[in-house]
Design an enzyme around this catalytic site. Structure first.
Site, short mmCIF file in Angstrom:
data_model
loop_
_atom_site.label_atom_id
_atom_site.label_comp_id
_atom_site.label_asym_id
_atom_site.label_seq_id
_atom_site.Cartn_x
_atom_site.Cartn_y
_atom_site.Cartn_z
N LYS A 95 0.83 -1.21 0.00
CA LYS A 95 0.00 0.00 0.00
C LYS A 95 0.87 1.26 0.00
CE LYS A 95 -3.83 -2.28 2.37
NZ LYS A 95 -4.34 -2.81 1.14
N CYS A 96 1.90 1.25 -0.81
CA CYS A 96 2.90 2.32 -0.86
C CYS A 96 2.88 2.96 -2.25
CB CYS A 96 4.27 1.70 -0.59
SG CYS A 96 5.68 2.83 -0.75
#
Length: 160
Positions: free
Chosen positions: A36-37
């Site tokens: 989730k970057c």
């Protein structure tokens, strides 16, 4: 005192112990990853780099880490599904670890000592920091998260 990455082991996502000596003679790119970057799309580039060079003795080893903005909150099954379904990852993804602090994985303690970051700091600053390892198990270089996998092609090929 460890002399190379071959002195370490790690767990796969399904909990199996793997000795890094199993990768002796290969060029490795060791990367701390997160799903989730902003850099997560680099999985695509890592997979392309792996597929282009795996037959010549190159492997990417991904180490999911939740220490940066809680961007890898998933459990092993969720991480495996994400990597497979979203990016069709075929290189090894290891179990989630810490890369900094008292609980940092011993491999990462070694990598950071061998190849310091900007201004000589050892700490990993963010997800997708990359360590390039030569066929002898020695750390050759360290790349910031902003360095895209496709920009490592020449460096990887030089070691193969």
């Amino acid at each position: 005192m460890a002399m190379s990455i071959y002195d370490y082991s790690a767990k796969t996502l399904d909990g199996q112990d793997v000795s890094l000596a199993d990768y002796r003679g290969q060029v490795l790119l060791i990367v701390n990853t997160a799903s989730k970057c902003g850099f997560t799309p680099q999985y695509e580039g890592l997979e392309a780099l792996y597929k282009a060079h795996k037959d010549r003795g190159f492997t990417v080893l991904a180490f999911p880490c939740n220490q940066f903005g809680a961007q890898e909150p998933g459990n092993a099954e969720e991480i495996a599904n994400f990597c497979s379904l979203t990016y069709d990852v075929s290189f090894p993804v290891m179990s989630k670890i810490d890369v900094n602090g008292a609980d940092a994985h011993p491999l990462y303690k070694f990598l950071k000592k061998e190849q310091k970051g900007v201004l000589g700091t050892e700490a990993i600053k963010w997800n997708f920091t990359k360590f390039l390892i030569g066929k002898d198990g020695q750390v050759v270089d360290r790349f910031a998260p902003t360095v895209k996998p496709e920009d490592l092609k020449v460096a990887v090929e030089a070691l193969l």
